[in-house]
Write a protein that holds these residues in place. Structure first.
Motif, PDB file in Angstrom:
ATOM      1  N   ARG A  27      34.577   8.522  13.786  1.00 14.11           N
ATOM      2  CA  ARG A  27      34.820   7.413  12.865  1.00 14.11           C
ATOM      3  C   ARG A  27      36.093   6.693  13.292  1.00 14.11           C
ATOM      4  NH1 ARG A  27      35.209   7.850   6.322  1.00 14.11           N
ATOM      5  NH2 ARG A  27      35.164   5.620   5.982  1.00 14.11           N
ATOM      6  N   TYR A  28      35.999   5.363  13.511  1.00  8.04           N
ATOM      7  CA  TYR A  28      37.173   4.590  13.905  1.00  8.04           C
ATOM      8  C   TYR A  28      36.949   3.103  13.659  1.00  8.04           C
ATOM      9  CZ  TYR A  28      34.492   3.506  18.133  1.00  8.04           C
ATOM     10  OH  TYR A  28      33.521   3.087  19.000  1.00  8.04           O
ATOM     11  N   ASP A  29      38.041   2.344  13.686  1.00  6.25           N
ATOM     12  CA  ASP A  29      38.065   0.885  13.681  1.00  6.25           C
ATOM     13  C   ASP A  29      39.050   0.459  14.759  1.00  6.25           C
ATOM     14  OD1 ASP A  29      37.925   1.424  10.363  1.00  6.25           O
ATOM     15  OD2 ASP A  29      36.549  -0.074  11.194  1.00  6.25           O
ATOM     16  N   PHE A  30      38.726  -0.595  15.509  1.00  7.71           N
ATOM     17  CA  PHE A  30      39.717  -1.145  16.425  1.00  7.71           C
ATOM     18  C   PHE A  30      39.494  -2.634  16.576  1.00  7.71           C
ATOM     19  CE2 PHE A  30      36.572  -0.870  19.844  1.00  7.71           C
ATOM     20  CZ  PHE A  30      36.893  -1.957  20.633  1.00  7.71           C
ATOM     21  N   GLU A  31      40.546  -3.322  17.001  1.00  7.87           N
ATOM     22  CA  GLU A  31      40.460  -4.744  17.304  1.00  7.87           C
ATOM     23  C   GLU A  31      41.569  -5.103  18.282  1.00  7.87           C
ATOM     24  OE1 GLU A  31      42.215  -7.526  14.172  1.00  7.87           O
ATOM     25  OE2 GLU A  31      41.603  -5.784  12.984  1.00  7.87           O
ATOM     26  N   TYR A  32      41.335  -6.153  19.058  1.00  3.52           N
ATOM     27  CA  TYR A  32      42.366  -6.652  19.960  1.00  3.52           C
ATOM     28  C   TYR A  32      42.110  -8.124  20.224  1.00  3.52           C
ATOM     29  CZ  TYR A  32      39.397  -7.027  24.097  1.00  3.52           C
ATOM     30  OH  TYR A  32      38.439  -7.405  24.994  1.00  3.52           O
ATOM     31  N   GLY A  33      43.098  -8.802  20.776  1.00  6.50           N
ATOM     32  CA  GLY A  33      42.941 -10.206  21.114  1.00  6.50           C
ATOM     33  C   GLY A  33      43.961 -10.635  22.141  1.00  6.50           C
ATOM     34  N   VAL A  34      43.628 -11.695  22.877  1.00  5.45           N
ATOM     35  CA  VAL A  34      44.506 -12.272  23.894  1.00  5.45           C
ATOM     36  C   VAL A  34      44.436 -13.785  23.764  1.00  5.45           C
ATOM     37  CG1 VAL A  34      44.882 -12.591  26.376  1.00  5.45           C
ATOM     38  CG2 VAL A  34      44.130 -10.371  25.509  1.00  5.45           C
ATOM     39  N   GLN A  35      45.593 -14.448  23.836  1.00  2.59           N
ATOM     40  CA  GLN A  35      45.662 -15.907  23.917  1.00  2.59           C
ATOM     41  C   GLN A  35      46.733 -16.247  24.935  1.00  2.59           C
ATOM     42  OE1 GLN A  35      46.244 -17.565  19.998  1.00  2.59           O
ATOM     43  NE2 GLN A  35      44.040 -17.732  19.748  1.00  2.59           N
ATOM     44  N   LYS A  66      40.346 -14.455  24.100  1.00  2.00           N
ATOM     45  CA  LYS A  66      39.272 -13.529  23.739  1.00  2.00           C
ATOM     46  C   LYS A  66      39.739 -12.609  22.628  1.00  2.00           C
ATOM     47  CE  LYS A  66      40.645 -10.741  27.666  1.00  2.00           C
ATOM     48  NZ  LYS A  66      40.313 -10.516  29.051  1.00  2.00           N
ATOM     49  N   ASP A  67      38.781 -12.050  21.903  1.00  2.00           N
ATOM     50  CA  ASP A  67      39.091 -11.033  20.904  1.00  2.00           C
ATOM     51  C   ASP A  67      37.865 -10.161  20.688  1.00  2.00           C
ATOM     52  OD1 ASP A  67      37.467 -12.067  18.559  1.00  2.00           O
ATOM     53  OD2 ASP A  67      38.830 -13.747  18.809  1.00  2.00           O
ATOM     54  N   GLN A  68      38.087  -8.994  20.109  1.00  2.00           N
ATOM     55  CA  GLN A  68      37.001  -8.061  19.830  1.00  2.00           C
ATOM     56  C   GLN A  68      37.394  -7.176  18.659  1.00  2.00           C
ATOM     57  OE1 GLN A  68      35.893  -5.359  23.000  1.00  2.00           O
ATOM     58  NE2 GLN A  68      34.201  -4.508  21.837  1.00  2.00           N
ATOM     59  N   TRP A  69      36.394  -6.778  17.876  1.00  2.00           N
ATOM     60  CA  TRP A  69      36.577  -5.759  16.857  1.00  2.00           C
ATOM     61  C   TRP A  69      35.358  -4.846  16.890  1.00  2.00           C
ATOM     62  CZ3 TRP A  69      33.021  -4.969  13.040  1.00  2.00           C
ATOM     63  CH2 TRP A  69      32.151  -6.013  12.741  1.00  2.00           C
ATOM     64  N   GLU A  70      35.550  -3.602  16.452  1.00  2.00           N
ATOM     65  CA  GLU A  70      34.443  -2.652  16.405  1.00  2.00           C
ATOM     66  C   GLU A  70      34.718  -1.620  15.324  1.00  2.00           C
ATOM     67  OE1 GLU A  70      32.313  -1.272  20.048  1.00  2.00           O
ATOM     68  OE2 GLU A  70      33.154   0.674  19.440  1.00  2.00           O
ATOM     69  N   HIS A  71      33.649  -1.205  14.644  1.00  2.00           N
ATOM     70  CA  HIS A  71      33.717  -0.178  13.606  1.00  2.00           C
ATOM     71  C   HIS A  71      32.654   0.869  13.920  1.00  2.00           C
ATOM     72  CE1 HIS A  71      33.900   1.725   9.673  1.00  2.00           C
ATOM     73  NE2 HIS A  71      32.588   1.635   9.623  1.00  2.00           N
ATOM     74  N   ARG A  72      33.045   2.136  13.885  1.00  2.00           N
ATOM     75  CA  ARG A  72      32.084   3.225  14.079  1.00  2.00           C
ATOM     76  C   ARG A  72      32.195   4.201  12.929  1.00  2.00           C
ATOM     77  NH1 ARG A  72      30.999   7.307  19.189  1.00  2.00           N
ATOM     78  NH2 ARG A  72      29.217   8.338  18.213  1.00  2.00           N
ATOM     79  N   ASP A  73      31.035   4.587  12.420  1.00  2.00           N
ATOM     80  CA  ASP A  73      30.942   5.591  11.369  1.00  2.00           C
ATOM     81  C   ASP A  73      29.771   6.491  11.738  1.00  2.00           C
ATOM     82  OD1 ASP A  73      31.053   7.113   9.094  1.00  2.00           O
ATOM     83  OD2 ASP A  73      30.777   5.450   7.696  1.00  2.00           O
ATOM     84  N   GLY A  74      30.067   7.637  12.338  1.00  2.00           N
ATOM     85  CA  GLY A  74      29.009   8.530  12.818  1.00  2.00           C
ATOM     86  C   GLY A  74      28.285   7.904  13.993  1.00  2.00           C
ATOM     87  N   VAL A  81      44.226   0.276  16.625  1.00  2.00           N
ATOM     88  CA  VAL A  81      43.255   1.365  16.587  1.00  2.00           C
ATOM     89  C   VAL A  81      43.536   2.178  15.339  1.00  2.00           C
ATOM     90  CG1 VAL A  81      42.394   3.441  17.713  1.00  2.00           C
ATOM     91  CG2 VAL A  81      43.090   1.480  19.096  1.00  2.00           C
ATOM     92  N   LYS A  82      42.501   2.457  14.576  1.00  2.00           N
ATOM     93  CA  LYS A  82      42.661   3.261  13.374  1.00  2.00           C
ATOM     94  C   LYS A  82      41.614   4.360  13.401  1.00  2.00           C
ATOM     95  CE  LYS A  82      42.820   2.970   8.375  1.00  2.00           C
ATOM     96  NZ  LYS A  82      42.645   2.091   7.212  1.00  2.00           N
ATOM     97  N   LEU A  83      42.064   5.591  13.538  1.00  2.00           N
ATOM     98  CA  LEU A  83      41.163   6.735  13.505  1.00  2.00           C
ATOM     99  C   LEU A  83      41.108   7.254  12.082  1.00  2.00           C
ATOM    100  CD1 LEU A  83      42.384   8.551  16.714  1.00  2.00           C
ATOM    101  CD2 LEU A  83      40.412   7.055  16.466  1.00  2.00           C
TER     102      LEU A  83
END
Length: 120
Positions: free
Chosen positions: A15-23, A31-39, A117-119
């Protein structure tokens, strides 16, 4: 004695959440990205500025039953700037057509980036 690394639990619930970005205004890298995972469920999105001026947006999700699925959207109108041919000759004080930038435009841009990043 204290161990230098913590042992990994490879069977724990992912289980985690993350995001990043560049300008980067100098290179045009945006660019930027985010993602969430739960199981076994993963959901996310990323966006990037293409060389033709359009923006690509990819929304995705994945799980054990349906695999990886993505929807790609292109925003904006592509533009292709005119190209100009270089004439050989003296510039920047001579050098027989082999001018040197003398630092003009090198290392003077402004860029920013972030990562989270958030675990759980």
């Amino acid at each position: 004695m204290v161990p230098t690394t913590m042992p990994h639990d490879y069977h724990s619930y992912p289980r985690y959440d993350f995001e990043y970005g560049v300008q980067d205004s100098k290179t045009g890298d945006v660019k930027d990205q985010w993602e969430h995972r739960d199981g076994d469920q993963v959901k996310g999105s990323y966006t990037l500025k293409e060389a033709d001026g359009t923006t690509r947006v990819v929304d995705y999700h994945a799980d054990d039953h349906h695999g990886f699925n993505a929807v790609v959207t292109k925003l904006g109108t592509a533009s292709h700037p005119e190209t100009y041919h270089h004439q050989h000759g003296d510039w920047e004080g001579g050098n027989g057509g082999h001018g040197y930038g003398h630092g003009h435009g090198y290392g003077y841009g402004h860029a920013s980036s972030y990562a989270k990043v958030k675990l759980h």
